[in-house]
Scaffold this motif. Structure first.
Motif, PDB file in Angstrom:
ATOM      1  N   SER A 175       0.807  -1.225   0.000  1.00  0.00           N
ATOM      2  CA  SER A 175       0.000   0.000   0.000  1.00  0.00           C
ATOM      3  C   SER A 175       0.841   1.276   0.000  1.00  0.00           C
ATOM      4  N   GLY A 176       2.115   1.173   0.337  1.00  0.00           N
ATOM      5  CA  GLY A 176       2.989   2.342   0.317  1.00  0.00           C
ATOM      6  C   GLY A 176       3.515   2.690  -1.058  1.00  0.00           C
ATOM      7  N   ASN A 177       3.145   1.910  -2.072  1.00  0.00           N
ATOM      8  CA  ASN A 177       3.588   2.170  -3.441  1.00  0.00           C
ATOM      9  C   ASN A 177       2.372   2.460  -4.306  1.00  0.00           C
ATOM     10  N   LEU A 178       2.318   3.670  -4.837  1.00  0.00           N
ATOM     11  CA  LEU A 178       1.156   4.118  -5.591  1.00  0.00           C
ATOM     12  C   LEU A 178       1.372   3.980  -7.086  1.00  0.00           C
ATOM     13  N   CYS A 179       0.284   3.636  -7.786  1.00  0.00           N
ATOM     14  CA  CYS A 179       0.300   3.555  -9.243  1.00  0.00           C
ATOM     15  C   CYS A 179      -0.807   4.453  -9.769  1.00  0.00           C
TER      16      CYS A 179
END
Length: 204
Positions: A175-179
């Motif tokens: 969840s700490g990596n956004l796309c």
């Protein structure tokens, strides 16, 4: 640390003091504030830093305010780690440090002296892609590609940490990596495939 006898607190204080002086000078053009005067005379001296990146040792002379991300991109020309938000919120700059994922925009290069850093450029073994890199291609797990290196590095860590047991678990731990393109389903599928390929988890 091999660079100096400066402590973590001294490095941070030097960076904060000089940064504040620069801001003070910009806010009051045409004047010489005490902060600006201090900054002109007290800009922190460069530090000798040893960075171990992708198995190679690099001796560098850096401003103590240099982030790990800038050291990688601007000094070592490893541009796979991307600049996104600069606040540690998007994850585009994720790298591995001693096998653990970190946001390189939030880490000062001087404070990771001697640690083992792995970037996206260090995952493949020659022409052999890392299983997660291959899975991203197979699953079409990227669109614009800007977040991809950070997603892959975080995914590698997610698998190694044992957090790839289910799609929901992967979503929670990624969840700490956004796309911004919204390729999350494909990213989750790629991580599941890579985890299965490496024998890290069983596919249900």
């Amino acid at each position: 640390m091999a660079n100096s006898n400066l402590t973590r607190r001294e490095i941070l204080e030097a960076a904060a003091a000089s940064g504040g002086a620069l801001v003070g000078g910009q806010l009051m053009p045409g004047t010489t504030s005490p902060a600006a005067a201090q900054g002109a005379a007290g800009i922190p001296s460069p530090l000798e830093v040893v960075l171990r990146v992708n198995g190679a040792e690099h001796r560098m002379t850096l401003d103590p305010r240099t982030t790990l991300l800038d050291a990688l991109r601007e000094h070592l020309h490893l541009t796979g780690s991307k600049k996104g938000c600069g606040l540690g919120q998007c994850g585009a700059c994720t790298v591995l440090m001693d096998g653990k994922r970190v946001k390189s925009c939030l880490s000062l290069a001087a404070l990771v002296d001697g640690r083992e850093i792995t970037t996206i450029e260090g995952l493949a073994q020659g022409e052999q892609l890392h299983p997660l890199q291959a899975a991203f291609i197979e699953r079409d797990a990227f669109q614009c590609g800007y977040c991809t290196s950070g997603q892959i590095m975080a995914g590698v860590a997610c698998i190694a940490e044992g957090h790839a047991g289910s799609a929901q678990e992967i979503r929670d731990w990624m969840s700490g990596n956004l796309c911004r393109c919204g390729a999350y389903d494909h990213i989750v599928g790629a991580i599941q495939d890579a985890a299965a390929a490496t024998g890290s988890v069983r596919r249900g």
